[in-house]
Each structure stands twice: as C-alpha cells, then as structure tokens.
Design a protein around this motif. Sequence first.
Motif, PDB file in Angstrom:
ATOM      1  N   ASP A 215       7.627  10.158  -5.675  1.00 54.08           N
ATOM      2  CA  ASP A 215       8.802  10.242  -4.807  1.00 54.08           C
ATOM      3  C   ASP A 215       9.792   9.177  -5.263  1.00 54.08           C
ATOM      4  O   ASP A 215       9.401   8.035  -5.540  1.00 54.08           O
ATOM      5  CB  ASP A 215       8.436   9.996  -3.345  1.00 54.08           C
ATOM      6  CG  ASP A 215       7.590  11.124  -2.770  1.00 54.08           C
ATOM      7  OD1 ASP A 215       8.020  12.273  -2.892  1.00 54.08           O
ATOM      8  OD2 ASP A 215       6.506  10.845  -2.221  1.00 54.08           O
ATOM      9  N   LEU A 216      11.073   9.509  -5.330  1.00 58.84           N
ATOM     10  CA  LEU A 216      12.076   8.572  -5.819  1.00 58.84           C
ATOM     11  C   LEU A 216      12.916   7.938  -4.728  1.00 58.84           C
ATOM     12  O   LEU A 216      13.548   6.911  -4.955  1.00 58.84           O
ATOM     13  CB  LEU A 216      12.995   9.285  -6.823  1.00 58.84           C
ATOM     14  CG  LEU A 216      12.326   9.733  -8.131  1.00 58.84           C
ATOM     15  CD1 LEU A 216      13.353  10.405  -9.036  1.00 58.84           C
ATOM     16  CD2 LEU A 216      11.679   8.554  -8.845  1.00 58.84           C
ATOM     17  N   ASP A 217      13.005   8.542  -3.560  1.00 59.98           N
ATOM     18  CA  ASP A 217      13.862   7.993  -2.514  1.00 59.98           C
ATOM     19  C   ASP A 217      13.169   8.113  -1.159  1.00 59.98           C
ATOM     20  O   ASP A 217      13.308   9.118  -0.470  1.00 59.98           O
ATOM     21  CB  ASP A 217      15.204   8.739  -2.491  1.00 59.98           C
ATOM     22  CG  ASP A 217      16.237   8.019  -1.641  1.00 59.98           C
ATOM     23  OD1 ASP A 217      15.986   6.859  -1.257  1.00 59.98           O
ATOM     24  OD2 ASP A 217      17.294   8.613  -1.368  1.00 59.98           O
ATOM     25  N   PRO A 218      12.423   7.043  -0.720  1.00 64.16           N
ATOM     26  CA  PRO A 218      12.172   5.803  -1.463  1.00 64.16           C
ATOM     27  C   PRO A 218      11.121   6.009  -2.552  1.00 64.16           C
ATOM     28  O   PRO A 218      10.399   7.019  -2.549  1.00 64.16           O
ATOM     29  CB  PRO A 218      11.661   4.854  -0.383  1.00 64.16           C
ATOM     30  CG  PRO A 218      10.990   5.774   0.595  1.00 64.16           C
ATOM     31  CD  PRO A 218      11.818   7.037   0.609  1.00 64.16           C
ATOM     32  N   VAL A 219      11.028   5.029  -3.480  1.00 59.88           N
ATOM     33  CA  VAL A 219      10.101   5.147  -4.603  1.00 59.88           C
ATOM     34  C   VAL A 219       8.659   4.998  -4.111  1.00 59.88           C
ATOM     35  O   VAL A 219       8.323   4.036  -3.416  1.00 59.88           O
ATOM     36  CB  VAL A 219      10.402   4.082  -5.668  1.00 59.88           C
ATOM     37  CG1 VAL A 219       9.380   4.156  -6.791  1.00 59.88           C
ATOM     38  CG2 VAL A 219      11.804   4.264  -6.221  1.00 59.88           C
ATOM     39  N   ALA A 220       7.834   5.962  -4.456  1.00 62.32           N
ATOM     40  CA  ALA A 220       6.409   5.922  -4.104  1.00 62.32           C
ATOM     41  C   ALA A 220       5.639   6.714  -5.154  1.00 62.32           C
ATOM     42  O   ALA A 220       6.040   7.822  -5.517  1.00 62.32           O
ATOM     43  CB  ALA A 220       6.170   6.507  -2.718  1.00 62.32           C
ATOM     44  N   VAL A 221       4.575   6.116  -5.671  1.00 54.51           N
ATOM     45  CA  VAL A 221       3.759   6.755  -6.695  1.00 54.51           C
ATOM     46  C   VAL A 221       2.303   6.720  -6.267  1.00 54.51           C
ATOM     47  O   VAL A 221       1.807   5.693  -5.788  1.00 54.51           O
ATOM     48  CB  VAL A 221       3.907   6.039  -8.054  1.00 54.51           C
ATOM     49  CG1 VAL A 221       3.041   6.724  -9.108  1.00 54.51           C
ATOM     50  CG2 VAL A 221       5.354   6.020  -8.502  1.00 54.51           C
ATOM     51  N   SER A 222       1.610   7.827  -6.429  1.00 50.34           N
ATOM     52  CA  SER A 222       0.177   7.885  -6.162  1.00 50.34           C
ATOM     53  C   SER A 222      -0.458   8.784  -7.203  1.00 50.34           C
ATOM     54  O   SER A 222       0.156   9.746  -7.666  1.00 50.34           O
ATOM     55  CB  SER A 222      -0.094   8.431  -4.753  1.00 50.34           C
ATOM     56  OG  SER A 222       0.402   9.758  -4.624  1.00 50.34           O
ATOM     57  N   GLY A 223      -1.695   8.453  -7.594  1.00 50.18           N
ATOM     58  CA  GLY A 223      -2.349   9.280  -8.592  1.00 50.18           C
ATOM     59  C   GLY A 223      -3.529   8.583  -9.225  1.00 50.18           C
ATOM     60  O   GLY A 223      -4.134   7.688  -8.630  1.00 50.18           O
ATOM     61  N   SER A 224      -3.848   8.971 -10.443  1.00 56.62           N
ATOM     62  CA  SER A 224      -5.016   8.443 -11.141  1.00 56.62           C
ATOM     63  C   SER A 224      -4.621   7.938 -12.518  1.00 56.62           C
ATOM     64  O   SER A 224      -3.628   8.392 -13.111  1.00 56.62           O
ATOM     65  CB  SER A 224      -6.086   9.524 -11.282  1.00 56.62           C
ATOM     66  OG  SER A 224      -5.595  10.625 -12.035  1.00 56.62           O
ATOM     67  N   PHE A 225      -5.419   6.981 -13.036  1.00 54.49           N
ATOM     68  CA  PHE A 225      -5.163   6.363 -14.339  1.00 54.49           C
ATOM     69  C   PHE A 225      -6.479   6.278 -15.092  1.00 54.49           C
ATOM     70  O   PHE A 225      -7.516   5.927 -14.520  1.00 54.49           O
ATOM     71  CB  PHE A 225      -4.583   4.960 -14.152  1.00 54.49           C
ATOM     72  CG  PHE A 225      -4.543   4.130 -15.413  1.00 54.49           C
ATOM     73  CD1 PHE A 225      -3.558   4.327 -16.350  1.00 54.49           C
ATOM     74  CD2 PHE A 225      -5.507   3.164 -15.658  1.00 54.49           C
ATOM     75  CE1 PHE A 225      -3.519   3.575 -17.515  1.00 54.49           C
ATOM     76  CE2 PHE A 225      -5.481   2.399 -16.814  1.00 54.49           C
ATOM     77  CZ  PHE A 225      -4.483   2.610 -17.748  1.00 54.49           C
ATOM     78  N   SER A 226      -6.439   6.611 -16.373  1.00 50.57           N
ATOM     79  CA  SER A 226      -7.649   6.497 -17.188  1.00 50.57           C
ATOM     80  C   SER A 226      -7.308   5.868 -18.536  1.00 50.57           C
ATOM     81  O   SER A 226      -6.219   6.081 -19.085  1.00 50.57           O
ATOM     82  CB  SER A 226      -8.304   7.866 -17.405  1.00 50.57           C
ATOM     83  OG  SER A 226      -7.488   8.689 -18.223  1.00 50.57           O
ATOM     84  N   LEU A 227      -8.235   5.079 -19.058  1.00 50.48           N
ATOM     85  CA  LEU A 227      -8.082   4.395 -20.343  1.00 50.48           C
ATOM     86  C   LEU A 227      -9.374   4.584 -21.122  1.00 50.48           C
ATOM     87  O   LEU A 227     -10.450   4.189 -20.660  1.00 50.48           O
ATOM     88  CB  LEU A 227      -7.789   2.909 -20.130  1.00 50.48           C
ATOM     89  CG  LEU A 227      -7.630   2.034 -21.379  1.00 50.48           C
ATOM     90  CD1 LEU A 227      -6.471   2.509 -22.226  1.00 50.48           C
ATOM     91  CD2 LEU A 227      -7.453   0.587 -20.989  1.00 50.48           C
ATOM     92  N   LYS A 228      -9.281   5.179 -22.326  1.00 51.79           N
ATOM     93  CA  LYS A 228     -10.463   5.461 -23.129  1.00 51.79           C
ATOM     94  C   LYS A 228     -10.353   4.816 -24.505  1.00 51.79           C
ATOM     95  O   LYS A 228      -9.257   4.619 -25.034  1.00 51.79           O
ATOM     96  CB  LYS A 228     -10.636   6.976 -23.300  1.00 51.79           C
ATOM     97  CG  LYS A 228     -10.835   7.751 -22.006  1.00 51.79           C
ATOM     98  CD  LYS A 228     -10.983   9.239 -22.298  1.00 51.79           C
ATOM     99  CE  LYS A 228     -11.168  10.033 -21.015  1.00 51.79           C
ATOM    100  NZ  LYS A 228     -11.290  11.498 -21.299  1.00 51.79           N
ATOM    101  N   ASP A 229     -11.502   4.510 -25.079  1.00 55.59           N
ATOM    102  CA  ASP A 229     -11.605   4.033 -26.461  1.00 55.59           C
ATOM    103  C   ASP A 229     -10.829   2.742 -26.704  1.00 55.59           C
ATOM    104  O   ASP A 229     -10.240   2.551 -27.776  1.00 55.59           O
ATOM    105  CB  ASP A 229     -11.124   5.110 -27.457  1.00 55.59           C
ATOM    106  CG  ASP A 229     -11.915   6.397 -27.319  1.00 55.59           C
ATOM    107  OD1 ASP A 229     -13.100   6.318 -27.013  1.00 55.59           O
ATOM    108  OD2 ASP A 229     -11.324   7.472 -27.541  1.00 55.59           O
ATOM    109  N   LEU A 230     -10.819   1.855 -25.742  1.00 57.69           N
ATOM    110  CA  LEU A 230     -10.160   0.555 -25.905  1.00 57.69           C
ATOM    111  C   LEU A 230     -11.123  -0.402 -26.594  1.00 57.69           C
ATOM    112  O   LEU A 230     -12.222  -0.661 -26.100  1.00 57.69           O
ATOM    113  CB  LEU A 230      -9.743  -0.004 -24.548  1.00 57.69           C
ATOM    114  CG  LEU A 230      -9.100  -1.400 -24.582  1.00 57.69           C
ATOM    115  CD1 LEU A 230      -7.781  -1.344 -25.352  1.00 57.69           C
ATOM    116  CD2 LEU A 230      -8.868  -1.921 -23.175  1.00 57.69           C
ATOM    117  N   GLN A 231     -10.696  -0.938 -27.757  1.00 54.55           N
ATOM    118  CA  GLN A 231     -11.499  -1.892 -28.515  1.00 54.55           C
ATOM    119  C   GLN A 231     -10.983  -3.307 -28.248  1.00 54.55           C
ATOM    120  O   GLN A 231      -9.995  -3.749 -28.824  1.00 54.55           O
ATOM    121  CB  GLN A 231     -11.416  -1.562 -30.021  1.00 54.55           C
ATOM    122  CG  GLN A 231     -11.839  -0.150 -30.383  1.00 54.55           C
ATOM    123  CD  GLN A 231     -13.297   0.128 -30.063  1.00 54.55           C
ATOM    124  OE1 GLN A 231     -14.150  -0.760 -30.213  1.00 54.55           O
ATOM    125  NE2 GLN A 231     -13.594   1.341 -29.626  1.00 54.55           N
TER     126      GLN A 231
END
Length: 236
Positions: A215-231
Amino acid sequence: MNPTLISRLPSLKKLALVVAGSIAALLLFLWLALPGIIQSQAEKFIREKSGHRLTLDRPQFNPFSLELRLANLKLADPEGKPLLGFRALDVDVSAASLPRRAAVFDAIRLEGLDVALVELPGGKINWSRLIAAFQDKEDKTPSAGLPRFDIRSLALVDGSLDFADRRSEQGFATRVARLNLSLTDVSTLPDDSGRFKLEARIATGAQIALSGALDLDPVAVSGSFSLKDLQLAQFA
C-alpha cells in the motif's frame, strides 16, 4: 424539417470537417513529429542542466492506443562513466486517466535496466552531481503528498545493479543481476492495494526473493523474504 436547421446544415458540415481535420492533423503530429522532439529535447535538457550525457533511440508513440516505447537509453556522468541504461521501456497509458483524475497505466514494462551506484568519500555517491543539478534550492513549498496514479501492471525484467564502495582504499564491489520485479495494482488512490514479487541474484551466488502486499498511501508493506546460497566466508 425546420427551414432554419436546413440552412445551417452546410455550416455544420464544414465545422465537422474542420474539427475532424484538426484532430487528424494533431494525431499525425503526435505520431510523426513528437517522438523526434522528445528525443532531441531530452538529450539537450540533460546536457544543459547538469552536464551529463543522455542518449536514446527515437521514441515510438501511438496516439490511438496511447502506447509509448523508449529504447536503448543510456545516461552517463560528464566524464562518460555510466549511471543508468535500459534496453526498452514500454508504457501503456489508460483512457481511464481522465475520468479517474489520475495517471492510470494499463502496463509498464522495463527491460534490461542497468544501474551503477558508487559510494564516494565525503558522504557522496556517483549520482550526487545529477541530483544537485535538479534540486530547487529556492522552492520551499510544502509537499502536497503523493501524486494520484494507478499502475495495473508493472514489470522489471532482467535488471542489474552494480554497487561499489570507494570510501576506502580496500573498497568493495558486487553486482546484483537477473533482477526481476512484478507489481500489480499499485496505486496511491484511496482503498487501493497491490501485490509485488521481487527476485534477484547477487554476484556472490546468493538468491533473494520477496513477495507480498503493498500500500502506498499510507505506505505499508507485508509479505515474505527468503535468502538462499549465502556464503558468509566471502564477506569475511
């Protein structure tokens, strides 16, 4: 039929022909002349305003479907070092813009975006001179908030980011490639919300993925984050 109306028919026909001719001439101008004007004026404006170099192919614009295409755009600093470029930008403007009193886009697609970001000593970046050239130091008018827009589909395809930290002799540099971003129903209009999905790969081999609601007005973010193969050893 009313005799007065009959006597006015030739005048009405002439008026209709003049209006139709004017519209046709305007559409022809938009189709043939406007792209060249946009190209030359954009390159000239950037050069005179900031000393930077902007080049792009002749834009393509269809006044009937309201579609604009920019191709092979390249932006470099006064010394010729690249800042930004892309293969193609396609913008499809919706006819709903007028009744909704907002900039409405059926689709925006950006292919092959390549951005260079360098941190420099003194708290500056390689974009600092360009940003400073366009800052209005005299304008102190308070912000009126976000502009009204609605983007039904936005896609970033095959993008990349070159990042470097030059604040010390040792420095650091990496590249984020295969950057793909998709957004749907992104809007600043009341009660509108959208979805996003972001995928990218860092030069070290790590893969990043984000997805969720925005949502941009007002700004709101929800969701998921993934990080793979980080050395982690590579950052030691």
